[in-house]
Design an enzyme around this catalytic site. Structure first.
Site, PDB file in Angstrom:
ATOM      1  N   HIS A 220      29.719  94.722  63.869  1.00  0.00           N
ATOM      2  CA  HIS A 220      28.811  94.545  64.992  1.00  0.00           C
ATOM      3  C   HIS A 220      27.661  93.592  64.668  1.00  0.00           C
ATOM      4  O   HIS A 220      26.787  93.384  65.510  1.00  0.00           O
ATOM      5  CB  HIS A 220      28.238  95.893  65.436  1.00  0.00           C
ATOM      6  CG  HIS A 220      29.163  96.668  66.322  1.00  0.00           C
ATOM      7  ND1 HIS A 220      30.465  96.912  65.987  1.00  0.00           N
ATOM      8  CD2 HIS A 220      28.974  97.230  67.548  1.00  0.00           C
ATOM      9  CE1 HIS A 220      31.040  97.622  66.950  1.00  0.00           C
ATOM     10  NE2 HIS A 220      30.153  97.814  67.914  1.00  0.00           N
TER      11      HIS A 220
ATOM     12  N   HIS B 272      59.265  71.640  82.538  1.00  0.00           N
ATOM     13  CA  HIS B 272      57.884  72.105  82.501  1.00  0.00           C
ATOM     14  C   HIS B 272      56.893  71.034  82.066  1.00  0.00           C
ATOM     15  O   HIS B 272      55.949  70.731  82.796  1.00  0.00           O
ATOM     16  CB  HIS B 272      57.753  73.315  81.570  1.00  0.00           C
ATOM     17  CG  HIS B 272      56.335  73.795  81.407  1.00  0.00           C
ATOM     18  ND1 HIS B 272      55.701  74.564  82.350  1.00  0.00           N
ATOM     19  CD2 HIS B 272      55.428  73.589  80.421  1.00  0.00           C
ATOM     20  CE1 HIS B 272      54.466  74.815  81.960  1.00  0.00           C
ATOM     21  NE2 HIS B 272      54.277  74.236  80.791  1.00  0.00           N
TER      22      HIS B 272
ATOM     23  N   GLU C 290      34.740  91.644  78.504  1.00  0.00           N
ATOM     24  CA  GLU C 290      33.827  90.529  78.251  1.00  0.00           C
ATOM     25  C   GLU C 290      34.356  89.202  78.790  1.00  0.00           C
ATOM     26  O   GLU C 290      33.603  88.419  79.380  1.00  0.00           O
ATOM     27  CB  GLU C 290      33.543  90.391  76.752  1.00  0.00           C
ATOM     28  CG  GLU C 290      32.674  91.485  76.167  1.00  0.00           C
ATOM     29  CD  GLU C 290      33.472  92.688  75.696  1.00  0.00           C
ATOM     30  OE1 GLU C 290      32.870  93.625  75.140  1.00  0.00           O
ATOM     31  OE2 GLU C 290      34.713  92.691  75.896  1.00  0.00           O
TER      32      GLU C 290
END
Length: 689
Positions: free
Chosen positions: A491, A278, A430
């Protein structure tokens, strides 16, 4: 001896594998295994399907190819070189040189090489999107597919199918583990984006080992539940199966398509199907052994048979030239039939706006009661969008709160039954919302998306990529401070402003009143290579009386003197943004009553202010006036550059609290009395210095 088509296919695939191995080995850094495993699929897509002209890599109706597993960038660099993709300059002019030369491949991951460690938009022509952070590429591709559907709805006419391009993305196991890809896939399925094809390179290997240790869900069933068409290719090396799967995508007209391809990471190498393949070079001995297995010269680095160049020229080169030439001819006829629409398309491609667009911007009369900046922004946005037809966007399920819905006649909602809609319902997603907006911007639309400032954290990786790619995505955030009040600290953004300002290349605006909002939009609408974040209030802000204060056009300078000392020689400077500008003006009045002359400086955009000449900055913030107070309902981090080591900041040092706004302002010191007291202390301290 004549080389057969099958031989040329195999030779081309193995040439790609060899270039990827050699590039990583020469760099002593990189990811060789993934490109070696998926090379046959990428080859089949490019050589047999991709509608892309290497001689004009930015013609508007080209198919888009996004390498979402960006760590496999050597695969893309090899394809760009072998197909002869031309370079494009920042003004969108095709140059006479190759996008990726053989020397570029030989300097993979080195300073100034056109072959960096991950695909970088604007750095190397042929890269449609910067990728690397997993999930970003596939999510961005959803925005590209949406843009394609919208462009077709607005501009296609009978006999003129100007826009019908497809969007392809190659993704890996890591992409599919990221939550972002789930957000984007869910929306793509709802929108039935039949022009979108994700190719899932399932090599079942990540850095830590086999995916069985973390990732055992039935991904095909998950995508079927999203509403996708799903087809499986059992062996990446079976080019005929790959071709059938891609033909299946082209035949699907109702759903996006997932092609699930089983591949072998590090195919043909001693470390095939292991995590070792990888993220590190194979080693010189393993490279020779692998080349021997592939039937290539063992001791020749960057081996490219002449037949391979010719083969790609006969395939993607000839097919792309025919498609692009036909499109250009059709567009000329379209221009004669629909000159205004053709003008829009050309302006869009150059990232220019219609003539007279600034005439659409409103002005707001002075009003002590005022209006929330989210509301004034919504009014400006609606006026501007009527003048700029390709300005469009939506929100992460918050348009009624962020005031970003377009409400004028004809705006409508973008849905499967109305591709002309300019309002996008992005859902509570979002991160995907921001990435999708980036994809739309990469397709030359002028998109915005919106949410609450506190949730910018959810979208931050995509916001960062908009800055890294230098694309003019508009990120609109309301509920900008502890002014959210009763919703409480979960918030109430505190550190988000400082976080966004820390991002290079992002313009962050926090306007003080409705007319600063207008001027903010005047600036951001004209951006061509920079994203912007608009930080807007929920609570009303007084619309300032510009007959006695400076004009709001100072927003274009980033910061300006809003109200000065009567003599022009202040004792103290008060700096503020957003809702705190009115607070600074109130504190100035209190100080004036005490005989202290204060200057108020509005600082809506630090980044623009920092670009101004030293002379202008010193005029606004005279070095001799060391008594300075900054006021902002956010983290104080960064204000020291303006207030200096002698100044003070009235800001947030903790998270907020749940309470009515007036109580919060008193608790955290955002009152005229507190600000003026801090200013008095600054004046006294500097007088004694």
């Amino acid at each position: 001896m004549t080389t057969t088509t099958t031989d040329l296919d195999t030779l081309s695939v193995n040439t790609i594998r060899g270039l990827c191995m050699d590039a990583v080995q020469r760099a002593e850094s990189g990811h060789p295994g993934t490109p070696m495993g998926i090379a046959p699929v990428a080859y089949t897509l490019w050589q047999r399907f991709l509608r892309f002209d290497p001689a004009d890599p930015i013609w508007p109706n080209r198919d888009r190819f996004v390498l979402s597993e960006g760590h496999a960038s050597a695969l893309l660099w090899s394809l760009l070189h072998l197909t002869g993709v031309r370079a494009v300059d920042p003004d969108y002019e095709v140059l006479g040189r190759a996008s990726v030369t053989l020397d570029d491949l030989k300097t993979f991951r080195q300073l100034d090489s056109r072959c960096p460690g991950h695909p970088e938009y604007r750095w190397t022509s042929g890269v449609e999107s910067t990728t690397g952070p997993l999930g970003q590429g596939v999510a961005t591709s959803v925005g590209m597919a949406i843009a394609g559907q919208w462009l077709a709805a607005r501009y296609n006419r009978d006999g003129f199918p100007l826009f019908d391009f497809n969007v392809y993305a190659i993704a890996g196991d890591g992409d599919m583990m990221e939550g972002l890809s789930a957000e984007a896939a869910s929306l793509a399925g709802h929108q039935r984006l039949a022009n979108l094809c994700w190719i899932y390179d399932s090599n079942r290997t990540t850095i830590e080992g086999h995916t069985d240790i973390t990732f055992t869900e039935d991904l095909a069933e998950r995508f079927l539940a999203y509403g996708w068409n799903v087809t499986t290719v059992a062996d990446a090396n079976d080019l005929d199966s790959v071709q059938r799967a891609l033909h299946g995508f082209l035949a699907e007209h109702e759903r996006p398509t997932l092609v699930l391809v089983h591949s072998h990471i590090g195919y043909g190498s001693p470390v095939e199907d292991t995590a070792t393949a990888h993220g590190e070079p194979l080693g010189a001995d393993a490279v020779r052994e692998t080349k021997r297995f592939l039937g290539m010269p063992e001791d020749v680095d960057f081996y490219i048979p002449d037949d391979v160049y010719d083969w790609f020229a006969q395939g993607i080169g000839a097919r792309g030239d025919r498609a692009r030439t036909a499109w250009r001819s059709s567009f000329e006829a379209y221009r004669r039939a629909y000159p205004e629409l053709a003008d829009e398309i050309e302006r869009m491609q150059r990232r220019e706006l219609p003539d007279g667009w600034q005439g659409a911007l409103p002005t707001f009369p002075a009003d002590a009661k005022g209006i929330a900046s989210r509301d004034s922004s919504g009014q400006v946005l609606n006026a501007l969008a009527q003048a700029v037809p390709w300005l469009l966007g939506g929100s992460a399920d918050l348009a009624p709160s962020t005031k970003t819905r377009l409400t004028f006649p004809g705006a409508s909602d973008f849905q499967p039954d109305d591709r002309s809609g300019r309002n996008f319902h992005l859902g509570v997603r979002e991160h995907a919302a921001a990435a999708i907006a980036n994809g739309m911007a990469l397709t030359k639309l002028r998109p915005y998306w919106s949410g609450f400032l506190i949730f910018s954290d959810y979208a931050r990786p995509a916001i960062r990529l908009s800055a890294l790619m230098e694309i003019p995505t508009l990120h609109i955030f309301s509920h900008d401070s502890i002014g959210v009040g009763e919703d409480g600290p979960t918030h109430q953004p505190v550190e988000q402003l400082a976080s966004l300002r820390a991002m290079p290349g992002l313009l962050v605006f926090r306007p003080a009143d409705a007319n600063e909002v207008v001027e903010t939009w005047r600036v951001v609408a004209g951006l061509r290579r920079e994203p912007a974040a608009l930080i807007l209030s929920r609570q009303p802000l007084p619309t300032l009386d510009r007959s006695r204060l400076a004009a709001a056009k100072g927003v274009a300078m980033g910061g300006y003197v809003l109200a000065d000392a009567p003599s022009g020689d202040p004792d103290v400077i008060l700096l503020a943004t957003g809702s705190e500008v009115a607070l600074a003006l109130a504190a100035r009045d209190e100080l004036s009553a005490d005989g202290i002359a204060a200057r108020v400086v509005s600082m809506p955009c630090w980044e623009l202010f920092d670009r101004q000449p030293r002379q202008y900055r010193d005029q606004v913030l005279p070095p001799a006036v060391r008594a300075r107070v900054a006021v902002e309902q956010a983290s104080t981090l960064g204000w020291e550059r303006y207030v200096g080591d002698a100044g003070a900041v009235v800001g947030m040092h903790t998270f907020g609290a749940s309470a009515p706004l007036k109580q919060l302002l008193r608790k955290f010191g955002f009152t005229p009395e507190q600000v003026s007291q801090v200013a008095r202390e600054q004046v006294a301290a500097n007088a004694n210095a």
